[in-house]
Structure formats: C-alpha cells, structure tokens
Design a protein around this motif. Structure first.
Motif, short mmCIF file in Angstrom:
data_model
loop_
_atom_site.label_atom_id
_atom_site.label_comp_id
_atom_site.label_asym_id
_atom_site.label_seq_id
_atom_site.Cartn_x
_atom_site.Cartn_y
_atom_site.Cartn_z
N THR A 159 -41.32 3.70 -19.91
CA THR A 159 -42.35 4.13 -18.99
C THR A 159 -43.61 3.31 -19.21
OG1 THR A 159 -42.89 5.84 -20.57
CG2 THR A 159 -41.48 6.47 -18.75
N HIS A 179 -41.60 6.94 -26.22
CA HIS A 179 -41.20 8.27 -25.80
C HIS A 179 -41.96 9.34 -26.56
CE1 HIS A 179 -38.41 7.44 -29.21
NE2 HIS A 179 -38.64 8.71 -29.50
N VAL A 180 -42.00 10.51 -25.96
CA VAL A 180 -42.49 11.70 -26.63
C VAL A 180 -41.27 12.40 -27.22
CG1 VAL A 180 -43.66 13.92 -26.36
CG2 VAL A 180 -44.41 11.95 -25.03
N ILE A 231 -45.63 10.80 -30.55
CA ILE A 231 -45.51 9.76 -29.53
C ILE A 231 -45.15 8.47 -30.25
CG2 ILE A 231 -46.68 8.49 -27.70
CD1 ILE A 231 -48.53 10.90 -27.37
N HIS A 283 -49.31 6.59 -20.66
CA HIS A 283 -48.32 7.38 -19.91
C HIS A 283 -47.70 8.45 -20.82
CE1 HIS A 283 -44.83 8.02 -17.16
NE2 HIS A 283 -44.21 8.22 -18.30
N GLU A 284 -47.32 8.05 -22.03
CA GLU A 284 -46.69 9.01 -22.94
C GLU A 284 -47.67 10.10 -23.37
OE1 GLU A 284 -43.61 8.95 -23.16
OE2 GLU A 284 -43.30 6.97 -22.31
N HIS A 293 -47.51 12.82 -20.92
CA HIS A 293 -46.43 13.79 -21.13
C HIS A 293 -46.85 14.88 -22.12
CE1 HIS A 293 -43.26 12.09 -18.77
NE2 HIS A 293 -43.23 10.94 -19.42
N TYR A 294 -47.53 14.46 -23.18
CA TYR A 294 -47.94 15.43 -24.20
C TYR A 294 -49.00 16.37 -23.65
CZ TYR A 294 -49.79 17.31 -28.57
OH TYR A 294 -50.20 18.15 -29.57
N GLU A 301 -42.44 12.42 -14.50
CA GLU A 301 -42.79 11.03 -14.75
C GLU A 301 -43.91 10.58 -13.81
OE1 GLU A 301 -41.78 9.14 -17.16
OE2 GLU A 301 -40.36 10.62 -17.93
#
Length: 472
Positions: free
Chosen positions: A36, A295-296, A305, A326-327, A330-331, A409
């Motif tokens: 991502t 990634h998370v 992360i 970006h990651e 997500h968090y 996403e």
C-alpha cells in the motif's frame, strides 16, 4: 503464518477468515504482498519528481521486465488539473509490454483461485465416497479412545492429506510462478522448508479449531452455528493478536529501522496522529520476494506497523514515508477491530448456511456414506462436507469480503492524502505497484477480485484531492 504458504484445506475454514483479514492486516503473509504505497509524502513536488526515474531503475534490477517511463518536474507542471485527464496521463506512462505482463500475472491469479476451490471440493468428495471418511473416523475412534482425541486425529489426517494433495499447485503458484515473473528469490529447497513449517502450524491450528467446533456441535445441537461462529471469531482475534510475536518471527527477522532522518520522520507522523509508537520495525522479506510491502499487524497491545527491506532498498525516503502514512491510517481508523466486527457478521451467515446445507445433505447421504443420519451434523465423518460448504460460501461471497477490505484501503488512502497533502507523490507510488497488480480493470472485475482499489482508482482519488485543492 508465512505469506501465502497455506493449505487449501485450512482455507476452507478458520484460516480462510484469517487470510481474508491478513490481506489488510498483514499483507506480507497472505498471497502476494499488496503493498500500500498509497499515502502521500511529506516532500515538496520538486523533490518527488526525480523519484520516478529511480523507481524505474530500481525495479528493473529485480524484475527486468518492469520499468516505468520517467517523469520530471516539467511533466508534473504540465499535468492537467482535471482529475480524469491527470489520471490518464499517469497511466499513459506505462509501456504496453509492462501493462500486458502485469495483467497476465494478476489475471492468472483468478484461475488459481478457481483451481484451489475445485481442488478443495475434490478432496472433500474423495473422502465422502467409498466410505473413506467413515473408515477414518472409525480408526480415529479406536486409536483416540475419546471424542476429543478422535476428532483431533480425524482432523489432522484430513488436513494433512489435503495439504499434500495441494502441494503441486501451491508450489507452482508460490514458488515457480513467482520466480518466472522475476519476483521470487527463494530456492526450491528454502521454499519447501518454509512451506513445511507453515503447513505444520496450519495443520495444528486447523485440527484444534475443528475439534473445538465439534465439541460445540455436540453440546449446542441446533444452535451450534451461532456458538461456532462466535468461537471462530474469538480464535481468529487471538491469532491476529499473537501473530506478530509468535508466528511472523518464525519466517522473517524483525529489527528496528536504523536511526536517522527517515525513522524520525515516520515517528513524527505517528505521534502527530496519536499512534503510541516508539520504534519502527523492518523485516527481511527479500529472502522470499522482491516486492515492496508494509502492513499493520497485531491487535490490542501487539499492534505494530512494519515495513520490509525491499521498501527501504527500492524506494526513496519520501516513498517510505508515503507507505507508512497509509499504514498509520489503518491504525488510527481502527480497521482491524472494525474488520473483525464486519467479518463476524459474515461468519454467522456462513455457519447458518452450512447448518442448512449439512442437514439436508446428511439426511440424503447418511445411509450410503455410513455416517450418522437423521440430520445429525455432529459426526466428525461429515467434516469434509462442512469444509467444502464453507469453501464454496466464502468463494461466492468474495466480492463482499473484498469490498470490505477495499473500502478500508481507500479510507487509509484518504487519510494519508489529508495527512501529507502530496497527491502527486501518491500517484507516483501507485505506478510501482503495477509490477504485480493489474492497473486498469473493469468495474465488475475490480469488485470481485480486488481487495485493494486498482491503480486507476487510487490515482484518480489522489487527482480528485489535488483538483479540490486547486493543484497546490
């Protein structure tokens, strides 16, 4: 677990759910790492422009077929403000040969999904014919001497046989094909060792999951599907929580990113958005692949992360910050807990559907198969039918799960854009992902097969952000 080294049989039950979540939470583990590189960078446009040429040069080393037409600052200044026109300008920089090979790689994955499903169904049919499943149950009863040991033995043999049967297809998909496209870096021997470890873990987890499920079936009877779904989600949450500290280190080495401006800038981004991070971890994914990834991972106190060493080696510091932005999204947006809730609803429907299918089929086939009749689905001999039913259910509902992940996403993309306000850098990063993701699919194709927005969709979102900001 190790990325993609998962047996078809485990996909049919609990690990199907784990892999679905992993496509968002631990992209380096399940299937190709859907990197991502989607948030914007904190760099001004003048420092981002030369980065395209660097991407082309870096990409041409691990994957000689993958190169992108360079762009400079003058090209960016001439980029239309209109979002659709600007998006097309970015996509026009992809050479036809690169686009064709990327499409072939990604579309080949559609067929592999079908072959895995058909193989799982064939394995189930093999056990349910010729009284094989019944004979295995009877053997497990004699050896195990107890319901728990019987069910664990039965599940272990069933999963083990399915894993071995699927090995040729798995090896083709995850080793031979990746090397054929210039992205796999493992020797066959190294890949087989990791496959053996991952398969052993999957077999143990799957056997435990099935054993516990059949305990619930015998005790909850008519309402086993509700308790089974609750148990599956509880175990799934536990696996996600312990994966970063238990399973992931079995396949890769994790260590802090070296101290310096890059690490400091990532931590500043995290702290500015309320992420309680005191370190940034990098793992040696180059042992397995050339693909860049972050990634998370984890849940609750184990959330972290992470980025891989390919990302550090193949991209600029600005691009690394873009990925991590970006990651971080997500968090901050709590995507993993939200995913568990949404997936929980789908799992309840899956188990309720399985209950209806099993009762109907068991009544008709029990006499021929030699297992318990009268609609009693708690006989472990019917495990192949349960696994087959869940496999088909999740295959047919993949547009739903993919859409859930794809929406998250897109939300993380928007978070990154708002955080850094660099839509041009965002778009440059997306071109790099064409190495392994089809850039411009049709609308139905994207809905069914894409668990991330396509390259066109993500660049268009960035260009709309740019247009709304007046091109600044």
């Amino acid at each position: 677990m190790k990325r993609g080294v998962l047996s078809t049989c485990v996909l049919s039950f609990l690990m199907t759910l784990l892999l679905t979540l992993s496509s968002m939470a631990a992209r380096a583990q399940a299937g190709p790492p859907e990197t991502t590189a989607a948030a914007a960078t904190a760099q001004p446009v003048a420092t981002v422009a030369p980065r395209v040429a660097a991407v082309s040069a870096a990409a041409s080393s691990p994957s000689s077929w993958f190169s992108i037409q360079p762009a400079d600052e003058a090209w960016q200044r001439q980029l239309p403000l209109n979002a659709e026109a600007a998006t097309q300008a970015y996509l026009d920089r992809l050479p036809p040969a690169v686009k064709a090979r990327s499409d072939a790689y990604f579309e080949g994955g559609y067929w592999l999904q079908l072959w895995h499903l058909l193989l799982g169904v064939a394995v189930a049919a093999l056990w349910l014919t010729g009284r094989r499943s019944v004979r295995l149950r009877d053997w497990a009863s004699r050896v195990g001497r107890g319901a728990l040991r019987r069910d664990f033995l039965f599940s272990s043999v069933y999963l083990g046989v399915a894993t071995l049967i699927s090995l040729p297809l798995t090896a083709y998909e995850e080793w031979w094909r990746e090397r054929a496209y210039g992205m796999g870096t493992q020797t066959l021997g190294a890949w087989l060792l990791e496959w053996l470890l991952a398969s052993s873990i999957n077999l143990l987890l799957g056997a435990v999951a099935f054993t516990l499920l059949y305990v619930l079936m015998r005790r909850a009877r008519s309402y086993w599907w509700a308790w089974g779904a609750a148990g599956a989600m509880a175990m799934l949450a536990l696996l996600i929580a312990i994966n970063p500290v238990v399973f992931a280190p079995m396949f890769n080495t994790y260590k802090p990113v070296e101290a310096g401006p890059l690490k400091d800038s990532i931590l500043r981004m995290a702290h500015a958005t309320g992420v309680p991070a005191d370190d940034v971890l990098v793992f040696d994914a180059s042992r397995q692949t050339t693909k860049v990834s972050a990634h998370v991972a984890g849940l609750g106190g184990t959330v972290s992360i992470r980025l891989n060493d390919n990302l550090l080696r193949r991209t600029s510091p600005a691009e690394v910050r873009a990925v991590m932005g970006h990651e971080i999204g997500h968090y901050v947006l709590n995507h993993i807990p939200k995913m568990l809730i949404m997936m929980g609803i789908l799992v309840v429907v899956a188990f309720l559907t399985a209950d209806g299918v099993l009762k109907r089929v068991v009544r008709r086939l029990s006499a021929k198969a030699g297992a318990s009749g009268g609609g009693d689905v708690s006989d472990i001999a019917w495990l192949p039918l349960l696994a087959c039913t869940l496999s088909v259910f999740f295959a047919l509902t993949s547009p739903i799960t993919n859409t859930i992940i794809r929406v998250q996403e897109a939300e993380a993309d928007q978070f990154g854009l708002a955080l850094s306000r660099e839509p041009l850098a965002f778009a440059e990063g997306q071109l790099m992902l064409v190495e392994y993701r089809k850039a411009d699919p049709g609308a139905l194709e994207e809905m069914w097969f894409f668990d991330h927005p396509s390259t066109r969709s993500r660049i268009l979102a960035a260009m709309r952000f740019r247009e709304a900001m007046g091109g600044q």
